[in-house]
Write a protein that holds these residues in place. Structure first.
Motif, short mmCIF file in Angstrom:
data_model
loop_
_atom_site.label_atom_id
_atom_site.label_comp_id
_atom_site.label_asym_id
_atom_site.label_seq_id
_atom_site.Cartn_x
_atom_site.Cartn_y
_atom_site.Cartn_z
N SER A 42 -62.52 48.81 -27.10
CA SER A 42 -62.48 50.05 -26.33
C SER A 42 -63.71 50.91 -26.61
O SER A 42 -64.15 51.02 -27.76
N THR A 91 -65.25 54.15 -27.40
CA THR A 91 -64.81 55.42 -27.96
C THR A 91 -66.02 56.19 -28.48
O THR A 91 -67.06 55.61 -28.80
N PRO A 125 -68.73 49.68 -18.68
CA PRO A 125 -67.37 49.18 -18.87
C PRO A 125 -67.13 47.93 -18.03
O PRO A 125 -67.58 47.85 -16.89
N ASP A 164 -60.74 47.92 -17.36
CA ASP A 164 -59.91 49.10 -17.53
C ASP A 164 -58.57 48.67 -18.10
O ASP A 164 -57.77 48.00 -17.42
N ASP A 181 -48.93 47.44 -22.78
CA ASP A 181 -50.37 47.44 -22.51
C ASP A 181 -50.67 46.50 -21.35
O ASP A 181 -50.20 45.35 -21.33
N ASP A 206 -58.12 53.54 -21.37
CA ASP A 206 -59.10 52.85 -22.20
C ASP A 206 -59.97 51.92 -21.36
O ASP A 206 -59.49 51.28 -20.42
N GLN A 207 -61.24 51.85 -21.72
CA GLN A 207 -62.16 50.91 -21.08
C GLN A 207 -62.83 50.06 -22.14
O GLN A 207 -63.19 50.54 -23.21
N TYR A 208 -63.01 48.77 -21.86
CA TYR A 208 -63.67 47.86 -22.77
C TYR A 208 -65.16 47.77 -22.44
O TYR A 208 -65.56 47.81 -21.27
#
Length: 261
Positions: free
Chosen positions: A106, A108, A120, A123, A195, A220-222
């Motif tokens: 994620s 952050t 990103p 999602d 999740d 959250d995005q990776y």
């Protein structure tokens, strides 16, 4: 006069030699560029996080694996996977043991202090999950008077407890995911919180009589990471490759291979 003529001849010869040397140097540089070897980057992964990264039949597979393989192929560099515990990936980047990290990580603010993230690429976040034939629930506003199943100790459980009074539902706690899934499939609970990538993969692989509904509840995005201030050229290639995958439709093909909406 003869001395002057001789001097002119010598100067002309020197100019010719210098010009030839310049041409040779230019040709040498071009030849060197053409013969440069393919760069290999070490990529940190965590193979305990399906559907993004896992091992199957002795091979690494998953969304992250397919994405970085496709990006490296399109951008002309090689990769070497380095599997490790998730908690060790950023320290390994800092120790220059890795060049890249792709591990369902994620994006952050805290991590941005030590790594630079790509655009990103996924999602994530919590989703509402109902039985396939349920048409009454599509959002949190539909949960008044309903029973919400959650797994104890998870982010889904915390979210449900924090919002129970706001939306007027009752929380039912379970110790494991299969029991929670079964509770909704049997109609004993109206909805569960899980999740998104985890439940989507479970639905795809296990044929659960469930579906996700509505917008994801958390955002959250990776991202793909490199050490902060390093490998800017590589990060640019990763972003370019990622965009090419989106434009060509290959990105969606990779996601659909592992996740069912």
């Amino acid at each position: 006069m003869k001395k002057f003529s001789l001097l002119l001849v010598l100067l002309a010869a020197m100019l010719v030699i210098a010009a030839c040397g310049s041409d040779d140097s230019s040709e040498g540089s071009g030849s060197g560029e053409g013969s440069s070897e393919e760069k290999t980057y070490k990529v940190g992964i965590d193979t305990t996080y399906p559907p993004f990264e896992f091992e199957e039949g002795g091979e690494y597979t998953g969304i992250d694996i397919d994405l970085i393989n496709a990006i490296s192929e399109s951008q002309g560099f090689a990769i070497e996977f380095e599997p490790m515990d998730f908690g060790g990936i950023i320290p390994a980047l800092q120790a220059n043991q890795l060049d890249v990290a792709i591990a369902g990580m994620s994006i952050t603010d805290e991590r941005k202090k030590v790594v630079d993230f790509s655009d990103p690429y996924f999602d994530a976040g919590l989703s509402l999950v109902v039985s396939k034939d349920n048409t009454d629930i599509t959002s949190l506003e539909d949960l008044e008077g309903k029973t919400v199943a959650v797994k104890s100790g998870t982010t889904g459980s915390k979210f449900a407890m924090d919002n129970e009074s706001k939306y007027g539902y009752t929380v039912s706690q379970f110790e494991d995911s299969p029991s929670m899934f079964q509770e909704v499939s049997n109609g004993n609970a109206d909805v569960l919180l899980e999740d998104y990538p985890v439940i989507a993969y479970a639905i795809s692989e296990s044929g659960l009589d469930l579906k996700t509904v509505g917008e994801r509840l958390t955002g959250d995005q990776y991202g793909i990471a490199v050490l902060k201030g390093e490998n800017a050229d590589l990060l640019e290639k990763i972003n370019t490759g990622l965009q090419e995958l989106r434009d060509s439709g290959e990105y969606d093909e990779i996601l659909n291979k592992y996740i069912a909406e």
